[in-house]
Design a protein around this motif. Structure first.
Motif, PDB file in Angstrom:
ATOM      1  N   ASP A 104       0.834  -1.200   0.000  1.00 41.12           N
ATOM      2  CA  ASP A 104       0.000   0.000   0.000  1.00 41.12           C
ATOM      3  C   ASP A 104       0.870   1.252   0.000  1.00 41.12           C
ATOM      4  O   ASP A 104       2.105   1.156   0.008  1.00 41.12           O
ATOM      5  CB  ASP A 104      -0.956  -0.022   1.202  1.00 41.12           C
ATOM      6  CG  ASP A 104      -0.241  -0.153   2.539  1.00 41.12           C
ATOM      7  OD1 ASP A 104       0.992   0.012   2.606  1.00 41.12           O
ATOM      8  OD2 ASP A 104      -0.925  -0.413   3.542  1.00 41.12           O
ATOM      9  N   LYS A 135       0.948   9.469  -5.547  1.00 41.18           N
ATOM     10  CA  LYS A 135       0.286   9.038  -4.304  1.00 41.18           C
ATOM     11  C   LYS A 135       1.328   8.668  -3.249  1.00 41.18           C
ATOM     12  O   LYS A 135       1.178   8.990  -2.077  1.00 41.18           O
ATOM     13  CB  LYS A 135      -0.627   7.837  -4.564  1.00 41.18           C
ATOM     14  CG  LYS A 135      -1.778   8.107  -5.494  1.00 41.18           C
ATOM     15  CD  LYS A 135      -2.861   8.865  -4.786  1.00 41.18           C
ATOM     16  CE  LYS A 135      -4.118   8.877  -5.640  1.00 41.18           C
ATOM     17  NZ  LYS A 135      -5.132   9.737  -5.086  1.00 41.18           N
ATOM     18  N   GLN A 139       1.965  10.496   0.376  1.00 39.50           N
ATOM     19  CA  GLN A 139       2.005   9.733   1.627  1.00 39.50           C
ATOM     20  C   GLN A 139       3.338   9.939   2.336  1.00 39.50           C
ATOM     21  O   GLN A 139       3.382  10.071   3.563  1.00 39.50           O
ATOM     22  CB  GLN A 139       1.780   8.242   1.356  1.00 39.50           C
ATOM     23  CG  GLN A 139       1.780   7.387   2.609  1.00 39.50           C
ATOM     24  CD  GLN A 139       0.665   7.749   3.568  1.00 39.50           C
ATOM     25  OE1 GLN A 139      -0.496   7.751   3.186  1.00 39.50           O
ATOM     26  NE2 GLN A 139       1.007   8.062   4.814  1.00 39.50           N
ATOM     27  N   GLY A 167      -5.729  12.643  -2.195  1.00 36.15           N
ATOM     28  CA  GLY A 167      -6.861  12.067  -1.485  1.00 36.15           C
ATOM     29  C   GLY A 167      -7.327  10.767  -2.103  1.00 36.15           C
ATOM     30  O   GLY A 167      -6.807  10.296  -3.101  1.00 36.15           O
ATOM     31  N   LYS A 168      -8.346  10.208  -1.471  1.00 42.98           N
ATOM     32  CA  LYS A 168      -8.897   8.948  -1.956  1.00 42.98           C
ATOM     33  C   LYS A 168      -9.884   9.207  -3.080  1.00 42.98           C
ATOM     34  O   LYS A 168     -10.594  10.203  -3.078  1.00 42.98           O
ATOM     35  CB  LYS A 168      -9.600   8.205  -0.816  1.00 42.98           C
ATOM     36  CG  LYS A 168      -8.640   7.741   0.253  1.00 42.98           C
ATOM     37  CD  LYS A 168      -9.334   6.864   1.260  1.00 42.98           C
ATOM     38  CE  LYS A 168      -8.323   6.458   2.302  1.00 42.98           C
ATOM     39  NZ  LYS A 168      -8.520   5.157   2.829  1.00 42.98           N
ATOM     40  N   ASP A 170     -13.223   8.035  -4.691  1.00 48.78           N
ATOM     41  CA  ASP A 170     -14.421   7.279  -4.361  1.00 48.78           C
ATOM     42  C   ASP A 170     -14.801   6.406  -5.558  1.00 48.78           C
ATOM     43  O   ASP A 170     -14.989   6.911  -6.670  1.00 48.78           O
ATOM     44  CB  ASP A 170     -15.559   8.243  -4.011  1.00 48.78           C
ATOM     45  CG  ASP A 170     -16.816   7.541  -3.527  1.00 48.78           C
ATOM     46  OD1 ASP A 170     -16.782   6.295  -3.376  1.00 48.78           O
ATOM     47  OD2 ASP A 170     -17.816   8.243  -3.306  1.00 48.78           O
ATOM     48  N   ARG A 171     -14.878   5.119  -5.352  1.00 53.81           N
ATOM     49  CA  ARG A 171     -15.206   4.202  -6.454  1.00 53.81           C
ATOM     50  C   ARG A 171     -16.549   4.522  -7.099  1.00 53.81           C
ATOM     51  O   ARG A 171     -16.741   4.293  -8.277  1.00 53.81           O
ATOM     52  CB  ARG A 171     -15.214   2.762  -5.965  1.00 53.81           C
ATOM     53  CG  ARG A 171     -13.845   2.209  -5.758  1.00 53.81           C
ATOM     54  CD  ARG A 171     -13.911   0.742  -5.448  1.00 53.81           C
ATOM     55  NE  ARG A 171     -12.566   0.241  -5.276  1.00 53.81           N
ATOM     56  CZ  ARG A 171     -12.250  -1.028  -5.348  1.00 53.81           C
ATOM     57  NH1 ARG A 171     -13.181  -1.920  -5.579  1.00 53.81           N
ATOM     58  NH2 ARG A 171     -11.023  -1.411  -5.187  1.00 53.81           N
ATOM     59  N   SER A 174     -15.938   7.053  -9.672  1.00 54.19           N
ATOM     60  CA  SER A 174     -14.920   6.667 -10.642  1.00 54.19           C
ATOM     61  C   SER A 174     -15.583   6.254 -11.948  1.00 54.19           C
ATOM     62  O   SER A 174     -16.692   5.721 -11.964  1.00 54.19           O
ATOM     63  CB  SER A 174     -14.106   5.500 -10.086  1.00 54.19           C
ATOM     64  OG  SER A 174     -13.274   4.959 -11.083  1.00 54.19           O
TER      65      SER A 174
END
Length: 196
Positions: A104, A135, A139, A167-168, A170-171, A174
């Motif tokens: 990850d 990403k 991090q 940021g994340k 959202d599926r 997507s």
């Protein structure tokens, strides 16, 4: 004789991604294992004062950024160096033992800190990350700001994030592009007759 799809490490990475458990927010305990990297300098015999880490995207490697790095170095003072990093499960880092799951962003960022420590380097002044590498760079900066790597690993002065959304994602919002690519890759045979 059939040629393998681009490289065995790419297929190994795909297998690891598809067969990895859902990542849990914790750090794996493992000995320090350094990532593979390549240094690019304008003057190899001259010492460097400044460092930029360059992080590739998914299924890439540091060498994908050699030309970009050489071009960028040509416009910088000669005391800069670029460190082209092969992130975990990519390029020459794909063969390394000890880079254990979860695969990850948290552990990929920790790999960068471990690389700095193992080589006895100062922290990079700049971290440039493309796509997945962006990403990882975000991090890394977040973990540095929180002091998660100790006092020796400091926050970079600059982050360059290329083709990556902070940021994340959202599926539900997507367009499914990543999922389509992974499904296509899963459907490919392990060997193909040629690059064409």
């Amino acid at each position: 004789m059939a040629r393998t799809l681009r490289s065995k490490p790419a297929l190994q990475l795909l297998n690891r991604i598809l067969n990895s458990p859902v990542p849990v927010l914790h750090r794996s305990t493992r000995p320090i294992e350094t990532l593979a990297f390549e240094e690019v300098k304008t003057s190899p015999e001259k010492p460097h004062s400044f460092t930029a880490f360059v992080l590739h995207g998914l299924l890439g490697s540091g060498r994908n950024w050699r030309s970009f790095s050489r071009f960028l170095l040509s416009s910088l003072p000669s005391d800069w160096r670029m460190v082209l990093v092969d992130l975990r499960n990519h390029g020459n880092s794909a063969e390394l033992e000890g880079l254990n799951p979860p695969h990850d962003m948290v552990n990929a960022a920790k790999d960068l800190a471990d690389l700095v420590k193992s080589q006895g380097w100062a922290c990079p002044d700049v971290v440039i990350g493309h796509s997945m590498g962006g990403k990882v760079a975000l991090q890394f900066a977040d973990s540095c700001a929180r002091g998660e790597f100790g006092q020796l690993i400091q926050l970079p002065k600059q982050l360059w994030i290329l083709d990556s959304v902070p940021g994340k994602v959202d599926r539900e919002n997507s367009d499914g592009e990543v999922e389509k690519v992974l499904e296509t890759l899963k459907g490919l045979p392990p060997a193909v007759p040629s690059r064409k």
